[in-house]
Design a protein around this motif. Structure first.
Motif, PDB file in Angstrom:
ATOM      1  N   SER A  14     121.950  42.960 115.746  1.00 27.99           N
ATOM      2  CA  SER A  14     121.803  44.153 115.653  1.00 27.99           C
ATOM      3  C   SER A  14     121.884  44.686 117.289  1.00 27.99           C
ATOM      4  O   SER A  14     120.468  44.140 117.393  1.00 27.99           O
ATOM      5  CB  SER A  14     121.032  43.517 114.590  1.00 27.99           C
ATOM      6  OG  SER A  14     121.933  43.504 113.374  1.00 27.99           O
ATOM      7  N   GLY A  15     122.269  45.593 116.922  1.00 29.45           N
ATOM      8  CA  GLY A  15     121.891  46.699 118.518  1.00 29.45           C
ATOM      9  C   GLY A  15     122.395  46.534 119.693  1.00 29.45           C
ATOM     10  O   GLY A  15     122.458  46.594 120.982  1.00 29.45           O
ATOM     11  N   ALA A  16     123.563  45.656 119.778  1.00 26.79           N
ATOM     12  CA  ALA A  16     124.940  45.235 120.610  1.00 26.79           C
ATOM     13  C   ALA A  16     125.148  46.563 121.075  1.00 26.79           C
ATOM     14  O   ALA A  16     125.172  47.619 120.420  1.00 26.79           O
ATOM     15  CB  ALA A  16     125.550  44.237 119.889  1.00 26.79           C
ATOM     16  N   SER A  17     125.335  46.204 122.623  1.00 26.97           N
ATOM     17  CA  SER A  17     125.974  47.674 123.295  1.00 26.97           C
ATOM     18  C   SER A  17     127.564  47.670 122.406  1.00 26.97           C
ATOM     19  O   SER A  17     128.126  46.616 122.245  1.00 26.97           O
ATOM     20  CB  SER A  17     126.024  47.560 124.644  1.00 26.97           C
ATOM     21  OG  SER A  17     126.623  46.491 125.255  1.00 26.97           O
ATOM     22  N   PHE A  18     128.203  49.211 123.010  1.00 25.77           N
ATOM     23  CA  PHE A  18     128.899  49.271 122.583  1.00 25.77           C
ATOM     24  C   PHE A  18     129.977  48.648 123.740  1.00 25.77           C
ATOM     25  O   PHE A  18     130.956  47.848 122.909  1.00 25.77           O
ATOM     26  CB  PHE A  18     129.407  50.431 123.680  1.00 25.77           C
ATOM     27  CG  PHE A  18     130.873  51.204 123.060  1.00 25.77           C
ATOM     28  CD1 PHE A  18     131.030  52.073 122.045  1.00 25.77           C
ATOM     29  CD2 PHE A  18     132.059  51.350 123.927  1.00 25.77           C
ATOM     30  CE1 PHE A  18     132.880  52.536 121.315  1.00 25.77           C
ATOM     31  CE2 PHE A  18     133.060  51.774 123.578  1.00 25.77           C
ATOM     32  CZ  PHE A  18     133.435  52.680 122.170  1.00 25.77           C
ATOM     33  N   SER A  19     129.755  48.014 124.812  1.00 24.36           N
ATOM     34  CA  SER A  19     130.880  47.026 125.517  1.00 24.36           C
ATOM     35  C   SER A  19     130.862  46.028 124.800  1.00 24.36           C
ATOM     36  O   SER A  19     131.471  45.279 125.032  1.00 24.36           O
ATOM     37  CB  SER A  19     130.436  47.358 127.384  1.00 24.36           C
ATOM     38  OG  SER A  19     129.680  46.999 127.190  1.00 24.36           O
ATOM     39  N   ASP A  20     129.506  45.441 124.209  1.00 22.23           N
ATOM     40  CA  ASP A  20     130.061  44.394 124.275  1.00 22.23           C
ATOM     41  C   ASP A  20     130.819  44.280 123.045  1.00 22.23           C
ATOM     42  O   ASP A  20     131.016  43.045 122.783  1.00 22.23           O
ATOM     43  CB  ASP A  20     128.145  43.487 123.638  1.00 22.23           C
ATOM     44  CG  ASP A  20     126.987  43.102 125.105  1.00 22.23           C
ATOM     45  OD1 ASP A  20     127.957  43.024 126.342  1.00 22.23           O
ATOM     46  OD2 ASP A  20     126.626  43.411 124.939  1.00 22.23           O
ATOM     47  N   ILE A  21     130.152  44.790 122.034  1.00 28.74           N
ATOM     48  CA  ILE A  21     130.858  45.085 120.573  1.00 28.74           C
ATOM     49  C   ILE A  21     132.669  45.197 120.970  1.00 28.74           C
ATOM     50  O   ILE A  21     133.622  44.098 120.762  1.00 28.74           O
ATOM     51  CB  ILE A  21     130.585  46.440 120.098  1.00 28.74           C
ATOM     52  CG1 ILE A  21     129.614  46.165 118.818  1.00 28.74           C
ATOM     53  CG2 ILE A  21     131.975  46.769 118.564  1.00 28.74           C
ATOM     54  CD1 ILE A  21     128.813  47.463 119.139  1.00 28.74           C
ATOM     55  N   LYS A  22     133.252  46.066 122.004  1.00 28.21           N
ATOM     56  CA  LYS A  22     134.156  45.466 122.359  1.00 28.21           C
ATOM     57  C   LYS A  22     134.864  44.148 122.330  1.00 28.21           C
ATOM     58  O   LYS A  22     135.892  43.554 122.368  1.00 28.21           O
ATOM     59  CB  LYS A  22     134.681  46.899 123.351  1.00 28.21           C
ATOM     60  CG  LYS A  22     134.791  48.255 122.911  1.00 28.21           C
ATOM     61  CD  LYS A  22     135.396  49.199 124.242  1.00 28.21           C
ATOM     62  CE  LYS A  22     136.379  49.230 124.293  1.00 28.21           C
ATOM     63  NZ  LYS A  22     136.875  50.007 125.031  1.00 28.21           N
ATOM     64  N   GLU A  52     138.039  46.038 110.266  1.00 27.51           N
ATOM     65  CA  GLU A  52     137.363  46.908 109.458  1.00 27.51           C
ATOM     66  C   GLU A  52     136.033  47.098 109.985  1.00 27.51           C
ATOM     67  O   GLU A  52     135.218  48.520 110.974  1.00 27.51           O
ATOM     68  CB  GLU A  52     136.414  46.623 108.219  1.00 27.51           C
ATOM     69  CG  GLU A  52     138.661  46.211 107.548  1.00 27.51           C
ATOM     70  CD  GLU A  52     138.277  46.468 106.220  1.00 27.51           C
ATOM     71  OE1 GLU A  52     137.098  46.056 105.810  1.00 27.51           O
ATOM     72  OE2 GLU A  52     139.366  46.604 105.566  1.00 27.51           O
ATOM     73  N   ALA A  53     135.358  45.605 110.621  1.00 31.52           N
ATOM     74  CA  ALA A  53     133.360  46.118 111.174  1.00 31.52           C
ATOM     75  C   ALA A  53     133.904  46.756 112.665  1.00 31.52           C
ATOM     76  O   ALA A  53     133.029  47.231 112.373  1.00 31.52           O
ATOM     77  CB  ALA A  53     133.388  44.447 111.289  1.00 31.52           C
ATOM     78  N   TYR A  54     135.177  46.367 113.382  1.00 29.24           N
ATOM     79  CA  TYR A  54     134.584  46.760 114.811  1.00 29.24           C
ATOM     80  C   TYR A  54     135.061  48.366 114.644  1.00 29.24           C
ATOM     81  O   TYR A  54     134.219  48.911 115.565  1.00 29.24           O
ATOM     82  CB  TYR A  54     136.058  46.591 115.276  1.00 29.24           C
ATOM     83  CG  TYR A  54     136.181  46.980 117.009  1.00 29.24           C
ATOM     84  CD1 TYR A  54     135.669  46.375 118.245  1.00 29.24           C
ATOM     85  CD2 TYR A  54     137.831  47.852 116.964  1.00 29.24           C
ATOM     86  CE1 TYR A  54     135.700  47.870 118.910  1.00 29.24           C
ATOM     87  CE2 TYR A  54     137.891  48.164 118.238  1.00 29.24           C
ATOM     88  CZ  TYR A  54     136.818  48.177 118.852  1.00 29.24           C
ATOM     89  OH  TYR A  54     137.557  48.733 120.191  1.00 29.24           O
ATOM     90  N   ARG A  55     135.561  48.659 113.664  1.00 32.36           N
ATOM     91  CA  ARG A  55     136.059  50.797 113.926  1.00 32.36           C
ATOM     92  C   ARG A  55     134.902  50.929 113.635  1.00 32.36           C
ATOM     93  O   ARG A  55     134.394  52.087 112.955  1.00 32.36           O
ATOM     94  CB  ARG A  55     137.362  50.801 112.982  1.00 32.36           C
ATOM     95  CG  ARG A  55     139.068  50.678 113.321  1.00 32.36           C
ATOM     96  CD  ARG A  55     139.811  50.542 112.085  1.00 32.36           C
ATOM     97  NE  ARG A  55     140.284  49.932 112.603  1.00 32.36           N
ATOM     98  CZ  ARG A  55     142.027  50.283 112.080  1.00 32.36           C
ATOM     99  NH1 ARG A  55     142.540  50.533 110.580  1.00 32.36           N
ATOM    100  NH2 ARG A  55     142.948  49.897 112.738  1.00 32.36           N
TER     101      ARG A  55
END
Length: 227
Positions: A14-22, A52-55
């Protein structure tokens, strides 16, 4: 699906950065994409859930912003204050004319400096940009080979790219996934010993990929059942 489920589904805290998510989504999407797993309903459902999770995360996690540097405007010098308390407070007619001349010269110099600045020239692409273009073109070709089940060509292509970009984590992931997909295909073709070799190669190539590790363990279990 709540926020915590989305992070867990992408293999993130939880709290991962935007770039980590991508990065995590792109890696997992490559692994579970329906084109790579034709006829595999579990892979298709996993891919849909990942998307769905990514969006959803993109709507709540702000992208990193790059600070913009602002130019400081040049300061224009002030004209000297008149001498108060000097020998004489009376100004001769030539004094205002001399001061005006200096101010005009300063303004002219400032304008000339501003107008003579050359626009930035376009630099030719550097080696890193060329390597990135090659990387993604090779990835597109790799996807085509896997979709067409041309596994030996896909493996050769992935290994060649890994040799050229040995420090690229994404390339290692692609190579490991290619090994795992071929290993699974070899199981279906009953080439069990060869399948075991390529499944082990997948784990060795990308040992920190938890999602890949789970998939390969299931493949090993299927091998044990056949033996």
């Amino acid at each position: 699906m709540d926020l915590g489920d989305c992070y867990r589904l992408l293999g993130l805290r939880s709290g991962a950065s935007f770039s980590d998510i991508k990065t995590s989504y792109r890696r997992l999407a490559q692994q579970y994409h329906p084109d790579i797993n034709p006829g595999d309903k579990k892979a298709k459902d996993k891919f849909i859930a990942l998307t769905e999770a990514y969006r959803y995360l993109l709507t709540v996690v702000p992208p990193e912003e790059t600070p913009i540097k602002t130019k400081r405007s040049p300061t224009v010098g002030r004209s000297p204050s008149p001498n108060v308390g000097g020998v004489s407070s009376h100004k001769t007619p030539s004094q205002p004319q001399h001061t005006e001349t200096k101010t005009t010269t300063t303004e002219t110099t400032t304008t000339a400096t501003a107008t003579t600045e050359k626009p930035p020239t376009t630099q030719p692409p550097n080696i890193a940009e060329i390597e990135q273009r090659l990387k993604w073109k090779t990835y597109e070709q790799l996807q085509r080979f896997l979709k067409e089940r041309r596994f030996p060509q896909a493996i050769a292509l992935a290994e060649a790219l890994a040799a050229r970009l040995p420090k690229d984590a994404e390339v290692r992931q692609w190579q490991a996934i290619a090994y795992q997909i071929w290993g699974r295909a070899l199981i279906n073709e009953n080439q069990l010993l060869k399948a075991r070799v390529y499944l082990k190669k997948a784990l060795k190539t990308d040992p920190h990929n938890k999602a890949l590790w789970e998939e390969v363990q299931r493949d090993f279990q299927k091998l044990e059942q056949i033996f």
